[in-house]
Scaffold this active site. Structure first.
Site, mmCIF file in Angstrom:
data_model
loop_
_atom_site.group_PDB
_atom_site.id
_atom_site.type_symbol
_atom_site.label_atom_id
_atom_site.label_comp_id
_atom_site.label_asym_id
_atom_site.label_seq_id
_atom_site.Cartn_x
_atom_site.Cartn_y
_atom_site.Cartn_z
ATOM 1 N N GLY A 7 0.779 -1.238 0.000
ATOM 2 C CA GLY A 7 0.000 0.000 0.000
ATOM 3 C C GLY A 7 0.803 1.277 0.000
ATOM 4 O O GLY A 7 0.329 2.312 -0.468
ATOM 5 N N ASP A 57 0.724 3.384 4.349
ATOM 6 C CA ASP A 57 -0.356 4.189 3.782
ATOM 7 C C ASP A 57 -1.359 4.615 4.841
ATOM 8 O O ASP A 57 -1.757 5.775 4.910
ATOM 9 C CB ASP A 57 -1.056 3.420 2.642
ATOM 10 C CG ASP A 57 -1.388 1.973 3.017
ATOM 11 O OD1 ASP A 57 -1.193 1.581 4.191
ATOM 12 O OD2 ASP A 57 -1.841 1.228 2.133
ATOM 13 N N ASP A 107 -4.890 1.747 10.725
ATOM 14 C CA ASP A 107 -6.295 1.389 10.970
ATOM 15 C C ASP A 107 -6.382 0.849 12.394
ATOM 16 O O ASP A 107 -6.483 1.620 13.342
ATOM 17 C CB ASP A 107 -6.735 0.396 9.899
ATOM 18 C CG ASP A 107 -8.195 -0.009 10.008
ATOM 19 O OD1 ASP A 107 -8.938 0.640 10.758
ATOM 20 O OD2 ASP A 107 -8.612 -0.970 9.340
ATOM 21 N N THR A 108 -6.298 -0.467 12.583
ATOM 22 C CA THR A 108 -6.260 -0.987 13.961
ATOM 23 C C THR A 108 -4.884 -0.780 14.593
ATOM 24 O O THR A 108 -4.747 -0.805 15.810
ATOM 25 C CB THR A 108 -6.565 -2.500 13.995
ATOM 26 O OG1 THR A 108 -5.526 -3.192 13.288
ATOM 27 C CG2 THR A 108 -7.919 -2.801 13.381
ATOM 28 N N GLY A 109 -3.856 -0.655 13.756
ATOM 29 C CA GLY A 109 -2.498 -0.456 14.245
ATOM 30 C C GLY A 109 -1.691 -1.738 14.383
ATOM 31 O O GLY A 109 -0.490 -1.687 14.623
ATOM 32 N N LEU A 122 1.411 -2.027 11.963
ATOM 33 C CA LEU A 122 2.564 -1.201 12.312
ATOM 34 C C LEU A 122 3.283 -1.755 13.546
ATOM 35 O O LEU A 122 4.519 -1.821 13.575
ATOM 36 C CB LEU A 122 2.120 0.244 12.548
ATOM 37 C CG LEU A 122 3.264 1.242 12.687
ATOM 38 C CD1 LEU A 122 4.129 1.272 11.425
ATOM 39 C CD2 LEU A 122 2.728 2.641 12.987
ATOM 40 N N LYS A 159 -7.317 6.197 10.492
ATOM 41 C CA LYS A 159 -8.783 6.120 10.575
ATOM 42 C C LYS A 159 -9.236 6.432 11.983
ATOM 43 O O LYS A 159 -8.720 5.862 12.946
ATOM 44 C CB LYS A 159 -9.249 4.707 10.199
ATOM 45 C CG LYS A 159 -9.671 4.581 8.767
ATOM 46 C CD LYS A 159 -10.349 3.256 8.532
ATOM 47 C CE LYS A 159 -9.838 2.672 7.237
ATOM 48 N NZ LYS A 159 -10.371 1.334 6.960
HETATM 49 P P1 IMP Z 1 -4.099 -2.228 10.482
HETATM 50 O O1 IMP Z 1 -3.152 -3.357 10.780
HETATM 51 O O2 IMP Z 1 -5.500 -2.539 10.885
HETATM 52 O O3 IMP Z 1 -3.628 -0.886 11.024
HETATM 53 O O4 IMP Z 1 -4.205 -2.116 8.931
HETATM 54 C C1 IMP Z 1 -3.229 -1.532 8.199
HETATM 55 C C2 IMP Z 1 -3.146 -2.136 6.820
HETATM 56 O O5 IMP Z 1 -4.418 -2.585 6.354
HETATM 57 C C3 IMP Z 1 -2.682 -1.043 5.904
HETATM 58 O O6 IMP Z 1 -1.297 -1.260 5.644
HETATM 59 C C4 IMP Z 1 -3.525 -1.218 4.684
HETATM 60 O O7 IMP Z 1 -2.800 -1.953 3.730
HETATM 61 C C5 IMP Z 1 -4.720 -2.045 5.094
HETATM 62 N N1 IMP Z 1 -5.927 -1.202 5.207
HETATM 63 C C6 IMP Z 1 -6.489 -0.703 6.337
HETATM 64 N N2 IMP Z 1 -7.569 0.031 6.065
HETATM 65 C C7 IMP Z 1 -7.706 0.015 4.721
HETATM 66 C C8 IMP Z 1 -8.647 0.624 3.806
HETATM 67 O O8 IMP Z 1 -9.605 1.341 4.171
HETATM 68 N N3 IMP Z 1 -8.440 0.368 2.484
HETATM 69 C C9 IMP Z 1 -7.419 -0.400 2.018
HETATM 70 N N4 IMP Z 1 -6.507 -0.964 2.837
HETATM 71 C C10 IMP Z 1 -6.649 -0.771 4.171
HETATM 72 MG MG MG Z 2 -0.723 -2.197 3.799
#
Ligand code: IMP
Ligand code: MG
Length: 175
Positions: A38, A94, A97-99, A102, A125
């Protein structure tokens, strides 16, 4: 599709992100680790604003999503990782979201013993974080919607859009 960030807003945001990176690191050598896939577009735009001695590394995050485990833990695959030991490292993604992605990537990179480790994301988000850390740099706060474009995909599509848009049910139906 409903536009969330225009191409111009993103352009300005990436320049401001670069200014914050310059304010932190100055002329010091920096290694940017981009989380694939992303952050590819952000990576390409960001590094062209930076003038310090720069290295680029890539790491692949795969989040296993199954019906039983829709929020499975992300797994890191080293795609192209030059030496990180003793270096100042900035991880970019990019969207936060939940983190969990990262957190997992930072943990993996810490094993390489960088001199310092920070993180920057283009978007966060609202109200979604499930982890005790936050990125050091966040350019845009966005509503809790599924977004595509500027590197972000839905089923591997839409990464090439120059803007960021929320997918609406009819967009998904049209796929
Ligand atoms: P997390 O682990 O929930 O923080 O998600 C992060 C990863 O999920 C990011 O690197 C994105 O690739 C993907 N992601 C999270 N939200 C979206 C979205 O709304 N659209 C597309 N990809 C997302
Ligand atoms: Mg990603």
């Amino acid at each position: 599709m409903k536009e969330i960030l225009s191409a111009n807003q993103i352009h300005d945001g990436v320049r401001q992100l670069a200014d914050q990176v310059k304010a932190i690191y100055g002329d010091q050598p920096l290694t940017i680790v981009a989380i694939l896939t992303g952050s590819l577009v952000l990576l390409a735009d960001l590094i062209r604003h930076l003038e310090m001695p720069l290295r680029v590394a890539l790491i692949q995050a795969t989040r296993y999503r199954t019906p039983d485990e829709p929020d499975g833990n992300p797994d890191a695959h080293v795609a192209l990782l030059p030496k990180l030991k003793g270096r100042d490292v900035l991880v970019i993604d990019d969207i936060f979201d939940t983190g969990h992605t990262l957190v997992e990537m930072l943990a993996q990179i810490l094993e390489y013993e960088p001199a310092s480790l920070r993180s920057a994301v283009l978007m966060r988000k609202n109200g979604r974080s499930e982890v005790p850390i936050q990125p050091d740099i966040v350019m845009f706060e966005i509503p809790d919607e599924f977004v595509v474009g500027y590197g972000l995909d839905y089923e591997d599509r839409f990464r090439n859009l120059p803007f960021v848009a929320a997918l609406e049910p009819e967009d998904i139906a049209a796929e």
